[in-house]
Scaffold this active site. Structure first.
Site, mmCIF file in Angstrom:
data_model
loop_
_atom_site.group_PDB
_atom_site.id
_atom_site.type_symbol
_atom_site.label_atom_id
_atom_site.label_comp_id
_atom_site.label_asym_id
_atom_site.label_seq_id
_atom_site.Cartn_x
_atom_site.Cartn_y
_atom_site.Cartn_z
ATOM 1 C CG ASP A 191 -0.936 -77.862 -9.123
ATOM 2 O OD1 ASP A 191 -0.241 -78.944 -8.804
ATOM 3 O OD2 ASP A 191 -0.513 -77.315 -8.585
ATOM 4 C CB ILE A 192 -5.648 -78.031 -5.697
ATOM 5 C CG1 ILE A 192 -5.419 -79.689 -6.004
ATOM 6 C CG2 ILE A 192 -5.374 -77.258 -4.490
ATOM 7 C CD1 ILE A 192 -6.136 -80.055 -4.165
ATOM 8 C CG ASN A 199 -1.041 -77.438 2.359
ATOM 9 O OD1 ASN A 199 -2.448 -77.770 3.171
ATOM 10 N ND2 ASN A 199 -0.206 -77.702 1.796
ATOM 11 C CG ASP A 208 -4.416 -83.723 5.438
ATOM 12 O OD1 ASP A 208 -3.591 -83.552 4.573
ATOM 13 O OD2 ASP A 208 -4.186 -84.029 6.721
ATOM 14 C CD GLU A 234 0.690 -79.335 -4.002
ATOM 15 O OE1 GLU A 234 1.472 -78.132 -4.598
ATOM 16 O OE2 GLU A 234 0.539 -79.890 -3.653
#
Length: 319
Positions: A191-192, A199, A208, A234
């Site tokens: 997971d980011i 964002n 993106d 993500e």
């Protein structure tokens, strides 16, 4: 786009290639004269024994094949062409003086597309060849589009990694393989960290860029047998065949280090940094079916986040 003369035969990128196999040099020259002037690339041999080798290396769009030759006749060559996966879809037009119905039926039964009967007439040769080439190109274009659709159906458009549906299917297959051969494999969830903040700060285009960066990084740093997918948002999933817990930790730390210490993705500020958290589960020790294994990897991922992020954790049976 290339248009051959005014005959409306439209090609993309290259001139159609035709291979002529005929033991008569005179007939080869006659056919060349017919076909070169309307834009085809012609290759020829007078030896039937060379036909397969040339066809496999040249991959022509059409083969004009003499039926009667000294050694290998046209029928036997056509059978060989149609028996090979590489050449089976190349259309074959027989060149023959035989006009008996049974001879034509035999040719069609072994895979011939059409016949050109001697003596030749320019107009007939042109029409039959163009018809065969046109159909071959239409089939090639349809196959190309189907291949693209197949890729799109299993790939995530943004990261070019596999999509969730595909990796879940592969997970089922890996479980079946591991069960059959009493083997193991690793499932890693990634997971980011703080992706919402990315964002919020840089907009969805910035998000993106980070996702594409992750896709590129994973493709470059995993083995060819490993499977990487964008699992959703993500989050990413990795399947590492024949990889135990120790090996999984090495992979997880390598990926974590590459992200946290790498250059910022192109298109974002030079001071931009981000990190990832990873959760590891090993089949069958941490989960003996798909649902339990994914749940174990997810729980390990949550543990990594609870530990401060930018780290990996392995599932613990003592939780």
């Amino acid at each position: 786009m290339r248009i051959i003369k005014d005959k409306k035969l439209i090609m993309q990128n290259q001139t159609p290639k035709i291979l002529i196999v005929d033991d008569s040099p005179i007939q080869i020259e006659y056919l060349k004269e017919c076909l070169v002037k309307i834009g085809f690339e012609i290759h020829a041999t007078t030896k039937g024994s060379e036909a397969m080798e040339i066809a496999e290396s040249l991959m022509p769009d059409l083969i004009l094949l003499d039926v009667i030759m000294p050694k290998d006749d046209g029928y036997s060559i056509c059978k060989m062409l149609k028996s090979k996966e590489l050449t089976r879809d190349i259309p074959v037009i027989f060149i023959t003086a035989k006009t008996e119905k049974r001879d034509k039926i035999e040719g069609f039964n072994i895979g011939a597309f059409d016949y050109i009967t001697k003596p030749f007439y320019h107009e007939e040769v042109e029409a039959r060849v163009k018809n065969a080439i046109s159909l071959k190109l239409s089939r090639d274009e349809l196959k190309r589009k189907n291949d693209i659709l197949e890729v799109l159906s299993i790939r995530d458009e943004l990261t070019i990694l596999y999509n969730r549906r595909y990796i879940l299917k592969r997970l089922d297959e890996e479980i079946e393989r591991a069960k059959r051969y009493n083997r193991f494999f690793s499932c890693i969830m990634i997971d980011i960290d703080y992706f919402k903040k990315v964002n919020d700060t840089y907009g969805h285009p910035g998000g993106d860029i980070v996702l594409r960066y992750m896709g590129d990084m994973l493709r470059k740093n995993l083995r060819t047998v490993d499977i990487a997918a964008r699992y959703g948002g993500e989050e990413f999933m990795l399947l590492l065949p024949e990889t135990d817990l120790a090996g999984s930790k090495v992979v997880a730390e390598k990926l974590r280090h590459l992200v946290s210490n790498g250059f910022p993705p192109e298109g974002l500020p030079q001071d931009f940094k981000f990190t990832i958290s990873l959760g590891i589960a090993i089949y069958p020790y941490h989960g003996d079916n798909k649902e339990r294994l994914i749940k174990a990897a997810d729980e390990a991922l949550y543990a990594a986040k609870a530990a401060g992020r930018n780290c990996y954790k392995a599932y613990s049976l003592n939780r």
